[in-house]
Motif scaffolding. Sequence first.
Motif, short mmCIF file in Angstrom:
data_model
loop_
_atom_site.label_atom_id
_atom_site.label_comp_id
_atom_site.label_asym_id
_atom_site.label_seq_id
_atom_site.Cartn_x
_atom_site.Cartn_y
_atom_site.Cartn_z
N GLY A 51 68.04 76.32 70.86
CA GLY A 51 67.80 75.65 72.14
C GLY A 51 68.86 75.92 73.19
N LEU A 52 69.88 76.71 72.85
CA LEU A 52 70.99 76.93 73.79
C LEU A 52 70.57 77.69 75.04
CD1 LEU A 52 74.17 77.73 71.66
CD2 LEU A 52 73.86 75.86 73.28
N ILE A 53 69.68 78.65 74.92
CA ILE A 53 69.29 79.46 76.07
C ILE A 53 68.71 78.56 77.17
CG2 ILE A 53 67.73 81.25 76.92
CD1 ILE A 53 68.02 82.62 74.21
N ARG A 67 70.49 77.55 80.78
CA ARG A 67 69.74 77.87 81.99
C ARG A 67 69.61 76.64 82.88
NH1 ARG A 67 65.13 79.54 79.82
NH2 ARG A 67 65.76 81.74 79.75
N ASP A 68 69.27 75.49 82.27
CA ASP A 68 69.16 74.26 83.05
C ASP A 68 70.52 73.80 83.55
OD1 ASP A 68 66.46 74.26 82.54
OD2 ASP A 68 66.57 72.80 80.90
N LEU A 69 71.56 74.04 82.76
CA LEU A 69 72.90 73.65 83.16
C LEU A 69 73.36 74.42 84.40
CD1 LEU A 69 75.35 71.90 82.18
CD2 LEU A 69 76.15 73.95 80.98
N MET A 70 73.03 75.71 84.44
CA MET A 70 73.43 76.56 85.54
C MET A 70 72.52 76.44 86.76
SD MET A 70 76.13 77.96 84.34
CE MET A 70 76.44 79.30 85.48
N ASN A 71 71.31 75.92 86.54
CA ASN A 71 70.36 75.78 87.64
C ASN A 71 69.77 74.39 87.63
OD1 ASN A 71 70.11 78.75 88.61
ND2 ASN A 71 69.85 78.87 86.38
#
Length: 218
Positions: free
Chosen positions: A204-206, A210-214
């Motif tokens: 689930g890291l990807i 992705r949500d963390l950066m956007n």
Amino acid sequence: MIDSVSQPPLARRGLLFILSSPSGAGKSTIARMLLEADEQICLSVSVTTRPPRPGEIDGVHYHFIDETEFHRLVDDHEMMEWAKVFGHYYGTPKAQVKQGLRDGQDFLFDIDWQGTQQLYQRAEGDVVRVFILPPSLDELHRRLRSRNTDSEEVIAGRMARAQDEISHWDGYDFVVINDNVESCFTKVQQILNSERMRRARQTGLIDYVRDLMNPSDE
């Protein structure tokens, strides 16, 4: 002050956690302690051709089958690993393990070096191999005799096999000396928890990064 929002657990691929040791070195005790302490791991129930021992339950401790059925499973490629030990066959069926790994289930294996090699060949990235050593051969012999379950002839056979088992220690990822069961258990727990955190297993890291950066505008 902004309230912190707890994140749901990240999706994770399960792992195959192997404990091996010569008979009497403590792997079954450590395995039992691990199962009692950790709800995220379950015992992989092997099939075997040996008769049940007192107190063993079919489908819980082992699936007890005859040799004809065992060889059918092998011939149909339904085993992840199998071996003949002390005149009886033992093996791990594929189906439930493969699905469990995809669902994030961890499996505990109490198997010998032969089974470990086969499992590693078939599922290398999912396997964590731990070998448990006794503090000495004298202590191993004492533990076997203290069980009061085997004849001297059987104990002698187990001691002879123990030296062969120990010679394969370098085929494992981790080696722990069981000179104190509580200390040994703690080390095995630490290995398991560390392996669960490997980046490759946290599927689930990807999406999380992705949500963390956007972040959304909400």
